[in-house]
Design an enzyme around this catalytic site. Structure first.
Site, short mmCIF file in Angstrom:
data_model
loop_
_atom_site.label_atom_id
_atom_site.label_comp_id
_atom_site.label_asym_id
_atom_site.label_seq_id
_atom_site.Cartn_x
_atom_site.Cartn_y
_atom_site.Cartn_z
N GLY A 125 0.81 -1.21 0.00
CA GLY A 125 0.00 0.00 0.00
C GLY A 125 0.85 1.26 0.00
N GLU A 242 14.16 -4.58 -2.89
CA GLU A 242 13.79 -4.83 -4.29
C GLU A 242 15.01 -4.97 -5.17
OE1 GLU A 242 9.50 -2.92 -5.28
OE2 GLU A 242 11.15 -1.50 -5.22
#
Length: 387
Positions: A125, A242
């Protein structure tokens, strides 16, 4: 070391082949995140039982304490077996490592087992409407109410939002704060009153991501990572995950697409076109450079020079993959213009359509250039009016 790596490769290859030729044979080659959800959940749980779901995690949290080399081997074998794309990847690669790095013991005990065993699927989110790539422009708000936080607002482009069990949310918890100040990082269950999910149909025909609306939704105070106001630091720490071994997993899928493209060119005679042959060769060279750079950066994570170089990886691979998608359409020709049932696409056409978003998601190319300039080269920061 090499003998043990060889044994691990054989173990992984055998395990994958047995299952992808048996109970999970229908999942082989499935490269989207929205089909066969029940079977995909079962696959995540199967990986968890074998402690292959998050092998780089510490063993006490369900991993194998795998070395970088072992994680690379697993990524190679997973892609080589044409195993399905992971619907649990946001939990495995982002939520889990963040909880390990920043969470307390109670939070680790409460959340990590579900991620590791495949029972809990997570979504992210971060992005909001009207904010573009400005992650700090958060309007979703959280207010303290006893031992819980009441959350109101909206997130968008929420990958896996329509199937996720949990979401991590960056919300503004300090009234009147602006930019990266006054934010908090909350873990929230999706199945609760006050959370509404609306899938967004993409041009591939899928609905991989969704809008998520919060209207009086609840997050337990015990599920705040860090303290109130620490949200920006935690969010930035998460983004660093990431750029790890997960990039090699991605590159192995790129290799699969490259192999499919070459096979298509040979099958339809396009391999004899000297211009296309040169473009295919250039794409192969680009993928090789990408892999060597990823291995170089993983070889010494403590090197500031390599950490600065890693800032360029997203800009590089997103442009490379977009160009590969264009090349794939040129190789396919008219066959690439014909869609499947209900305007669903797969294979190289799916890769081409998805690649159009690569330069936008996970940080647009414009934002990536700012990051390279400011963090890597030390140039003056771009002025912001909300700091």
């Amino acid at each position: 070391m090499m003998a043990s790596l060889k044994e691990f490769r054989e173990e992984t290859r055998t395990w994958l082949e047995e299952r992808l030729s048996g109970a999970f044979k229908d999942l082989r080659g499935l490269n989207n995140h929205v089909d066969a959800i029940d079977e995909r959940r079962a696959w995540e749980q199967e990986l968890g039982r074998a402690r292959l779901s998050c092998i780089g995690w510490p063993s006490e949290h369900g991993g194998r304490d795998a070395s970088i080399a072992e994680q690379v081997v697993f990524a190679e074998e997973y892609a080589r077996a044409h195993a399905p794309s992971r619907i649990g990847h946001i939990g495995i690669e982002l939520a889990g490592p963040t909880i390990i790095a920043y969470g307390n013991d109670e939070q680790k005990a409460r959340h990590l087992p579900g991620i590791a065993n495949g029972n809990a699927i997570w979504c992210q989110g971060y992005s909001e409407p009207n904010a573009g790539s400005d992650l700090a422009n958060v309007r979703t708000r959280a207010r303290k109410d006893g031992d819980k936080w009441i959350v109101d607002g909206q997130k968008i482009w929420t990958s896996m939002g329509s199937i996720a069990d949990w979401i991590f949310v960056v919300a503004r918890s300090e009234e009147g704060s602006k930019g990266p100040k006054g934010l908090s990082f909350l873990l929230m269950p999706m199945d609760q009153p006050g959370v509404t999910v609306r899938p967004i149909r993409q041009m591939t025909g899928e609905s991989e991501f969704a809008e998520v609306f919060f209207d009086g939704a609840v997050a337990a105070d015990a599920d705040m990572i860090g303290r109130p106001g620490d949200g920006w630091a935690v969010a930035m720490g998460l983004l660093g995950f990431e750029r790890g071994v997960s990039t090699l997993v991605q590159q192995m899928h790129f290799q699969t697409e490259m192999d499919q493209l070459i096979a298509a060119a040979k099958a339809n005679g396009k391999a004899g076109d000297p211009v296309l042959r040169q473009r295919i060769a250039d794409a192969w060279i680009g993928l090789s450079i990408m892999r060597f750079n990823a291995l170089r950066m993983l070889s010494d994570e403590g090197s500031q020079q390599l950490e600065d170089a890693a800032l360029t990886s997203k800009l590089y691979w997103s442009r490379w993959h977009r160009d590969l998608g264009d090349l794939a359409m040129d190789v396919l020709g008219i066959a690439g213009e014909v869609g499947g049932d209900d305007y669903r696409y797969d294979g190289l056409v799916h890769a081409h359509l998805m690649s159009r978003s690569d330069t936008i998601y996970a940080g647009s190319s414009q934002i990536q250039r700012n990051i390279i300039a400011e963090r890597g080269l030390g140039l003056p920061r771009e002025p912001r009016g909300d700091l």
